[in-house]
Enzyme design. Structure first.
Site, short mmCIF file in Angstrom:
data_model
loop_
_atom_site.label_atom_id
_atom_site.label_comp_id
_atom_site.label_asym_id
_atom_site.label_seq_id
_atom_site.Cartn_x
_atom_site.Cartn_y
_atom_site.Cartn_z
N VAL A 109 0.10 4.70 5.17
CA VAL A 109 -0.54 3.50 5.90
C VAL A 109 0.59 2.60 6.31
O VAL A 109 0.51 1.93 7.30
CB VAL A 109 -1.61 2.74 5.04
CG1 VAL A 109 -1.89 1.72 5.81
CG2 VAL A 109 -2.74 3.78 4.69
N GLU B 271 5.75 -3.07 1.18
CA GLU B 271 5.80 -2.64 -0.18
C GLU B 271 4.81 -1.62 -0.32
O GLU B 271 3.72 -1.60 -0.43
CB GLU B 271 5.32 -4.04 -1.25
CG GLU B 271 5.74 -3.73 -2.68
CD GLU B 271 5.03 -2.92 -3.66
OE1 GLU B 271 5.02 -1.72 -3.71
OE2 GLU B 271 4.00 -3.67 -3.97
N GLY C 29 0.80 -1.09 0.04
CA GLY C 29 -0.04 -0.03 -0.05
C GLY C 29 0.80 1.39 0.06
O GLY C 29 1.82 1.23 -0.47
N CYS D 93 2.09 0.64 -8.66
CA CYS D 93 2.97 0.87 -7.60
C CYS D 93 4.43 1.17 -8.38
O CYS D 93 5.28 2.17 -7.71
CB CYS D 93 3.33 0.22 -6.54
SG CYS D 93 4.03 -1.73 -6.99
#
Length: 294
Positions: free
Chosen positions: A31, A49, A27, A83
């Site tokens: 967070v 990650e 995420g 990502c």
């Protein structure tokens, strides 16, 4: 554990209060910090990650047409919602106009004259993120693209120039189809630019001069890196995938996944025989014998 718990923030918060052998999280960095803080209460190891702003560095020696096509592919696949998507491009100012034209040419070849008609072009995942990406697009000048439709959450592939470095577009992970171009006259300045910011999940360097790519790889730090392409390291067999610093900790994929989810417990098994008295006190007069074994 065979049970699966589905939910959102509250369910995740309750899970994080439990004691685990390992927490694996994919995420955002914000967070990720919450997960790490919760894990620290029980000294639980984590694999995080997290993503970040993955730069593309373009040297003057690069094949600009191939570079533009590869960056456009990596940036706009899944409407930028990956990502490891290229987050911004560091490019000599005099190459910026031609590069923009070549990215636009590549986008048209991928998705046609209107990307909303293409079955290969995605949509923003939900309304909240559509509004977030729309707000980011207000920073800087739109070189091409920018068309959007809130009802269908369509946001066209977009290149942006002259965005202030202090703007949210240049401070936050974009995770959408916006590609900012940043003037960077030299490789020296590009390296300084990257080193002055949080370490990214991925870094992409483009140069025909192999020495330039090697220098970029040696003088920057990132979770992963690719010379003359984008994103392909994610699928490279045998390579671990993960971040460093703000972009994450630990790695996985292939053998690295087995290592990440395993504890290497050291075990020694000995017989009762050969119980040498040399190891036991008193040690007076035994020093010479000890030294023979060292």
């Amino acid at each position: 554990i065979r049970d699966r718990v589905e939910g959102a923030a509250e369910e995740s918060r309750l899970l994080l209060e439990e004691r685990w052998d390992l927490i694996f999280f994919t995420g955002g960095t914000g967070v990720g910090r919450i997960v790490a803080q919760a894990a620290a209460k029980h000294l639980t190891p984590t694999v995080l990650e997290l993503g970040g702003k993955s730069p593309c560095i373009i040297d003057r020696s690069a094949d600009l047409e191939v570079t533009a096509r590869r960056i456009a592919w990596g940036k706009f696949v899944n409407a930028g919602q990956t990502c490891i998507a290229p987050d911004y491009v560091l490019i000599p100012p005099d190459l910026k106009g031609r590069f923009t034209d070549l990215v636009q040419k590549a986008v048209k070849s991928f998705y046609g004259a209107d990307a909303r008609e293409s079955s290969d072009y995605g949509r923003i995942i939900n309304a909240r993120h559509f509004e977030r990406v729309s707000a980011l697009a207000a920073d800087g000048q739109v070189a091409f693209g920018g068309e959007r439709d809130a009802a269908s959450r369509f946001f066209a592939p977009t290149v942006i120039t002259d965005a202030p470095l202090s703007s949210p577009l240049m401070q936050e992970e974009i995770f959408g189809p916006l590609l900012p171009l940043v003037d960077c006259p030299s490789i020296d300045e590009a390296i300084r630019f990257v080193r002055a910011r949080p370490k990214p999940l991925a870094l992409y360097s483009f140069a025909k001069d192999a020495a330039v790519n090697e220098r970029v790889l040696a003088e920057t730090s990132s979770g992963g890196a690719v010379a003359n392409d984008v994103c392909v390291h994610f699928a490279a067999e045998g390579l671990p995938f993960g971040g460093v610093g703000d972009s994450g900790t630990g790695g996985y994929h292939g053998r690295a996944s087995f290592d990440a989810f395993s504890h290497k417990k050291s075990v020694v098994k000995r017989p009762f025989a050969l119980d040498m008295k040399l190891r036991y006190p008193p040690y007076a007069g035994k020093l010479g014998l000890f030294q023979r074994f060292l």
